[in-house]
Motif scaffolding. Structure first.
Motif, PDB file in Angstrom:
ATOM      1  N   GLY A  19      90.824  22.590 102.337  1.00  0.00           N
ATOM      2  CA  GLY A  19      89.963  22.471 103.504  1.00  0.00           C
ATOM      3  C   GLY A  19      89.790  23.829 104.167  1.00  0.00           C
ATOM      4  O   GLY A  19      88.678  24.238 104.520  1.00  0.00           O
ATOM      5  N   LEU A  20      90.903  24.526 104.288  1.00  0.00           N
ATOM      6  CA  LEU A  20      90.878  25.845 104.921  1.00  0.00           C
ATOM      7  C   LEU A  20      90.053  26.802 104.074  1.00  0.00           C
ATOM      8  O   LEU A  20      89.234  27.570 104.597  1.00  0.00           O
ATOM      9  N   VAL A  42      86.442  26.775 104.529  1.00  0.00           N
ATOM     10  CA  VAL A  42      85.932  27.343 105.772  1.00  0.00           C
ATOM     11  C   VAL A  42      85.994  28.872 105.754  1.00  0.00           C
ATOM     12  O   VAL A  42      85.018  29.557 105.991  1.00  0.00           O
ATOM     13  N   ILE A  43      87.180  29.412 105.415  1.00  0.00           N
ATOM     14  CA  ILE A  43      87.334  30.872 105.550  1.00  0.00           C
ATOM     15  C   ILE A  43      87.259  31.590 104.207  1.00  0.00           C
ATOM     16  O   ILE A  43      87.344  32.800 104.149  1.00  0.00           O
ATOM     17  N   ASP A  83      99.314  29.589 100.614  1.00  0.00           N
ATOM     18  CA  ASP A  83      98.187  28.676 100.446  1.00  0.00           C
ATOM     19  C   ASP A  83      97.541  28.861  99.079  1.00  0.00           C
ATOM     20  O   ASP A  83      97.091  27.913  98.451  1.00  0.00           O
ATOM     21  N   VAL A 143      93.617  25.916 113.965  1.00  0.00           N
ATOM     22  CA  VAL A 143      94.144  26.315 112.663  1.00  0.00           C
ATOM     23  C   VAL A 143      93.247  25.800 111.545  1.00  0.00           C
ATOM     24  O   VAL A 143      92.977  26.491 110.571  1.00  0.00           O
ATOM     25  N   LYS A 144      92.758  24.561 111.723  1.00  0.00           N
ATOM     26  CA  LYS A 144      91.899  23.982 110.690  1.00  0.00           C
ATOM     27  C   LYS A 144      90.645  24.825 110.485  1.00  0.00           C
ATOM     28  O   LYS A 144      90.084  24.872 109.396  1.00  0.00           O
ATOM     29  N   LEU A 145      90.203  25.471 111.559  1.00  0.00           N
ATOM     30  CA  LEU A 145      88.971  26.255 111.446  1.00  0.00           C
ATOM     31  C   LEU A 145      89.216  27.656 110.923  1.00  0.00           C
ATOM     32  O   LEU A 145      88.471  28.154 110.091  1.00  0.00           O
ATOM     33  N   ILE A 146      90.279  28.292 111.423  1.00  0.00           N
ATOM     34  CA  ILE A 146      90.403  29.717 111.089  1.00  0.00           C
ATOM     35  C   ILE A 146      91.751  30.077 110.482  1.00  0.00           C
ATOM     36  O   ILE A 146      92.012  31.241 110.226  1.00  0.00           O
ATOM     37  N   GLY A 147      92.614  29.088 110.225  1.00  0.00           N
ATOM     38  CA  GLY A 147      93.911  29.416 109.624  1.00  0.00           C
ATOM     39  C   GLY A 147      94.918  29.825 110.673  1.00  0.00           C
ATOM     40  O   GLY A 147      94.562  30.228 111.788  1.00  0.00           O
ATOM     41  N   ASP A 167      97.111  32.296 110.534  1.00  0.00           N
ATOM     42  CA  ASP A 167      97.496  33.708 110.561  1.00  0.00           C
ATOM     43  C   ASP A 167      97.015  34.437 111.804  1.00  0.00           C
ATOM     44  O   ASP A 167      97.655  35.377 112.263  1.00  0.00           O
TER      45      ASP A 167
END
Lengths: 457, 593
Positions: free
Chosen positions: A384-385, A388-389, A398, B472-476, B478
């Motif tokens: 999922g992550l 997005v990124i 990860d 966190v779900k959007l950008i992690g 870190d």
């Protein structure tokens, strides 16, 4: 009851009504004679002298005058003998393989009766299917009912055929293993596919088939699983065989039930299915089990196609509440060419915890299964992550999860239709894949197991 | 006299043109004598729901009244027994009809031959009221059974039996009622299952039902005398949660109702409970348990009755002064039985086909829970924990929504937690307990003055994590600042190390309140230290690498329940690691400057 009634008073869909009937019993079998043969039916409602009868092979061609009706005085019964193994029957339990009728040892009411909870033995031993994902993560236990939730166009039939081909119980009991195959509203092609695949694997002589094709009458479809389960109970609890019942497709069955319910004018529940759908399903699924002091067992694998892949649809939903777990197939995996496309996270075997481990499978089984579930659950977070990124930006751990996830799906799940793995092979493969991940990520495994297996397979 | 069946439709049978039956009367239907209950009476027809399979029943077969409403027989022999929905012992049914349940089996609810070692508690001349104890006997090695005067009788004792060995049908004493009639009393009595047994009064709730399950006892406590609902889709662990509560909660008596559930599950309860020991007495768990098993394929009308039978048994033991916990698994199946019968009666359906009286039936059931002053002058309680199986896991369906109105503790099970094998899968953001206020004084007095404060901090951290996880779900994770990473790490410790509880681990399946308190304390202590370290510039990655967080997660398996003082050592150990990290940081810091 020798009395014969001439003529009918009403014909409506699959139902006929007779007035002036005396002494008919609820759910009693009825024979309707017409100019061109005999049809079977069942009493589904009695009101005063009026009896409502559902006709199994449909009412087309019936007229109000051209029928004479006889009440048998008994509920629908199935002729049983050890020789039914290897035979093919239609949905109403009549032989259709051209080998003549069964010489009955006994007759049994197809409705069955509930197994007394105190007479049940808790299911404890497993059936090896040779499929890693099922054996390791969703272990099938003898006496369990474990449905396959699938969707149209997915490979549930292939999976069911593979399970039949590969299913084994421990060696000394192997001779007593049998399959009852119950097809409800399947197409001719599907029925042929199963027959062919049983034939090719040499399983045909241990399979008893009950076939109701999609073009056959729906009332007969309602009877098909009842006949099949009556046969299964007889073979299991009187002939001491371990019986695996494959029932496909429960969705067609439920739709037949809905059709019948609406022609009876009943008040519909959710999505038009009758309010008693749960109880009706339960009267089928609960016929799986093991009985104290009897040799055999009845294990069920019902297959259902989720309409529109919706797991909250009443059919999978109510099934899931009755069965002891579920095997869920996933369209995404299927499209990736992964076979069997089992989505492990929503899949579950409730009875597995007591049928695995030392003495059944292997001591580390439960822990490995837990860890595989937990690690694979993290894979979807990482994916999922990544969506997005971008994969590049992911942390090192990860990234490891992503590669674990891909290999788990390709190697562990996607074993193919011709691979038959032992439980040791499956567990070792599990360890092999877990060793991709750093040791400290494996929270569900204790140090001793890790020392013994981590990175060793 | 000559009442005969007019129509049969599934479990519903009607009789035409009779005036001989009364509402809720128990009747025997047909030649087989199937047990049924009158559910509506009109000039034209009497409608009966039948508790057994009606296959083979014919129009014209007789229907006989019993003259009494459907009642439970209450007396010694209930404990350790397993009944169907209308209190017939399943073992007796099996003895009569074999492994498959036949219809028309008559079995007496209580063992009629067994002699009990009875001590008579009244003497001639005593004036006794309804609910007063007349005799006691050891029912099992841990439960003393106290037979009572039926609630609606009172009078003076004119004769009593000697202490000795009696069966449930032997007379124990005779009383003369105020109107001069005499009545013989036995060890057992009957009570209509749909009518609540009377009490002197209700009193307020002030004690928790201690379950040994951390997420329940600490975050969402259930009160003794309270009602809780456990809703969850299939596979989320409703039954597992109910089993854990039945095994470990500190009630004296457990009434477990398997209502429309799986046969194999009931067998599992039977097997497991006979192997398990009651933590208080060391005796087998079955000695304080009664099971009511009406599996999903047993007749639907008996499923409807099973809930009432269960709560009536619970009330009977409450009246003896016991704390009773009743588990109903699942109330949705009961509601569906209502719907099914209502459909057969062609009643006008309300939401989703359920009858319009569903909420009032649910309310009537949950209101039978409570903490009461019994007629005998003691105290007793019934706590009800009802599982709810929402259709399609959708909590907006009528059974869940209506149940929510009548319970004060809502333990929502969550599919995504269950998929991640986080058990018990109780979702901490949508579950709630309204018993905090009632129970906080108990916790503060008996467990520790800090208990409620620690719980508040923990809940705060969890909800903060919830908020952070959206980022966190959007950008992690870190990119988060270290202070927020500490929050995430500690929240993980809470989730994995505290909320997750392993029902199969000997140190973890049951955890006493004191240990729960210590665990919370250790976690919050670590949070304070970690936050301080973070302020001093120690990176979170260094704390993780030093194993600070993982150490505390594993603690739950290492410290046995009877050695909570070991937490002191754990905290010391964590302190030492923290000190080292701090020292290292200080040593490194000046060089940077």
């Amino acid at each position: 009851m020798a009395m014969e009634y001439l003529g009918l008073d009403e014909i409506n869909g699959p139902l006929v009504a007779l007035d002036g009937v005396e002494g008919a019993g609820y759910e009693e079998m009825v024979r309707l004679r017409t100019a061109d043969g005999e049809r079977l039916g069942r009493v589904i409602a009695l009101e005063g002298s009026r009896a409502v009868v559902q006709v199994f092979s449909g009412t087309s061609g019936l007229s109000l005058d051209g029928v004479s009706t006889r009440f048998s005085g008994k509920p629908m019964e199935l002729a049983l003998a050890p020789e039914i193994v290897g035979r093919i029957f239609n949905g109403a339990g009549e032989p259709i393989d051209g080998l003549g009728s069964v010489y009955p040892e006994k007759f049994a009411d197809v409705n069955g009766s509930a197994i007394n909870p105190v007479s049940r033995a808790y299911p404890r031993n497993y059936i090896r299917t040779g499929i890693s994902s099922i054996d390791t993560l969703i272990t099938l236990i003898r006496g369990q009912k474990l449905p396959i939730f699938s969707g149209s166009g997915m490979s549930h039939n292939r999976l069911a055929a593979q399970i039949v081909r590969q299913a084994r119980i421990s060696e000394e009991e192997g001779a007593n293993f049998g399959i009852v195959f119950c097809a409800m509203g399947v197409t001719k092609d599907v029925a042929d596919y199963f027959r062919r695949s049983f034939e090719e694997s040499g399983a045909l002589n241990r399979v008893t088939m009950f076939v109701n094709l999609s073009s056959d009458p729906i009332i007969e479809r309602i009877l098909t699983p009842r006949c099949a389960l009556t046969a299964a109970e007889y073979l299991a609890f009187e002939q001491n065989m371990h019986i695996l019942v494959i029932m496909t497709d429960m969705t067609s069955y439920a739709e037949a039930l809905r059709e019948l319910s609406s022609s009876k004018g009943e008040i519909p529940g959710r999505k038009g299915y009758p309010g008693y759908l749960y109880s009706d399903f339960a009267s089928l699924y609960e016929r799986a089990g093991v009985i104290k002091g009897r040799g055999g067992s009845v294990t069920q694998i019902p297959i259902l196609t989720m309409p529109n892949d919706d797991i909250t649809h009443p059919i999978p939903d109510l099934t899931g509440y009755i069965t002891e777990g579920q095997i869920v197939l996933d369209r995404y995996l299927d499209q990736q060419g992964i076979y069997p496309p089992i989505s492990v996270l929503p899949s579950l075997s409730r009875l597995m915890k007591d049928g695995i481990g030392e003495g059944f499978t292997r001591a580390d089984h439960a822990d490995v299964a837990n860890q595989l579930f937990a690690s694979y659950a993290k894979v979807s977070d990482a994916r999922g992550l990544a969506s997005v990124i971008g994969e590049e930006e992911l942390s090192a751990s990860d990234k490891l999860y992503l590669s674990f996830g891909d290999r788990f799906e390709r190697e562990f799940l996607g074993q193919g239709a011709d691979t038959d793995r032992t439980i040791d092979q499956s567990l070792d493969l599990g360890w092999h894949l877990l060793s991709i991940l750093p040791r400290e990520e494996l929270e569900r495994l204790d140090e001793k197991l890790l020392d013994e297996h981590y990175g060793k397979h | 006299m000559n009442d005969v069946i007019y129509s049969v439709n599934g479990p519903v049978v009607t009789v035409r043109g009779t005036r001989s039956f009364s509402m809720m009367e128990m009747v025997y239907v047909g030649d087989a004598g199937l047990i049924g209950e009158v559910i509506s009476v009109t000039n034209e027809k009497t409608t009966i729901q039948v508790y057994e399979d009606t296959t083979g029943v014919r129009v014209g077969e007789p229907v006989k009244g019993s003259g009494a409403p459907l009642s439970a027989t209450l007396g010694p022999g209930i404990m350790q027994n397993i009944f169907d929905g209308i209190e017939r012992p399943l073992a007796d049914i099996a003895a009569q009809s074999g492994a498959f349940i036949a219809t028309g089996v008559r079995a007496s609810s209580l063992p009629v031959d067994k002699k009990w070692d009875v001590t008579v508690l009244v003497k001639v001349g005593d004036y006794v009221h309804g609910g007063d104890f007349i005799a006691s006997c050891p029912e099992t090695s841990i439960i003393t059974h106290r037979s009572m005067v039926p609630p609606n009788l009172s009078g003076s004792v004119v004769w009593t039996a000697e202490n000795g060995q009696y069966t449930v049908t032997d007379p124990i004493c005779r009383i003369r009622l105020d109107d001069g009639r005499e009545e013989t009393l036995y060890l057992a009595q009957k009570w209509p299952i749909r009518m609540p047994r009377p009490v002197r009064g209700r009193h307020s709730i002030d004690r928790p039902l201690i379950t040994g399950q951390r997420v329940i006892d600490t975050l969402f406590p259930i009160a003794k005398g309270g009602a809780a609902a456990v809703p969850g889709g299939f596979g989320t662990g409703k039954t597992m949660t109910q089993h854990q509560l039945a095994k470990w909660c500190d009630a004296d008596i457990i009434v477990y109702v398997g209502c429309g559930e799986r046969g194999n599950e009931m067998t599992q309860v039977l097997d497991e409970f006979s192997e398990l020991e009651d933590p208080k007495s060391g005796k087998p768990m079955t000695e304080r348990t009664v099971l009511i098993a009406n599996t999903s394929n047993m007749p639907v009308a008996a499923r409807e009755a099973s809930i009432y039978t269960g709560i009536t048994l619970a009330e009977y033991y409450r009246d003896m002064g016991y704390d009773v916990a009743m588990m109903a698994d699942s109330t949705s199946r009961w509601a569906e039985a209502l719907r099914e019968i209502s459909g057969r009666l062609e009643e006008m359906p309300a939401e989703e086909g359920f009858p319009a009286y569903l909420p009032s039936r649910l309310a009537a059931f949950y209101e039978r829970a409570g903490c009461v002053d019994t007629l005998a002058g003691g105290e007793g309680s019934i706590s009800v924990i009802g599982a709810v199986s929402p259709q399609g896991s959708d909590f907006s369906e009528p059974v869940t929504q209506n149940t929510k109105r009548f319970v004060r503790c809502f333990l929502a099970l969550d599919k995504s937690l269950a998929y991640a094998r986080h058990y018990p899968a109780i979702n901490w953001t949508i579950s709630y307990s309204e018993y905090y206020e009632d129970l906080d004084p108990y916790y503060e007095k008996n467990i520790g003055p800090d208990f409620c404060r620690l719980r508040g901090r923990m809940l705060g951290l969890l909800s903060e994590e919830n908020k952070l996880m959206e980022i966190v779900k959007l950008i992690g994770s870190d990119v988060l600042p270290d202070s927020q990473k500490v929050t995430l790490e500690i929240a993980r410790v809470i989730r994995v190390g505290f909320l997750q509880q392993n029902a199969f681990h000997k140190n973890d399946t049951y955890v006493p309140l004191e240990k729960q308190m210590w665990m919370m304390d250790a976690i919050m202590h670590l949070y304070d230290r970690a936050a301080a370290l973070c302020e001093a510039g120690v990176p979170v990655s260094a704390m993780s690498a030093a194993g600070l967080f993982d150490r505390l997660i594993k603690v739950k398996y290492e410290i046995p329940n009877d050695r909570v003082q070991m937490f002191g050592d754990v905290e010391k150990e964590l302190d030492r690691v923290c000190d080292e990290l701090l020292a290292k940081q200080k040593a490194a810091a000046p060089q940077k400057e």
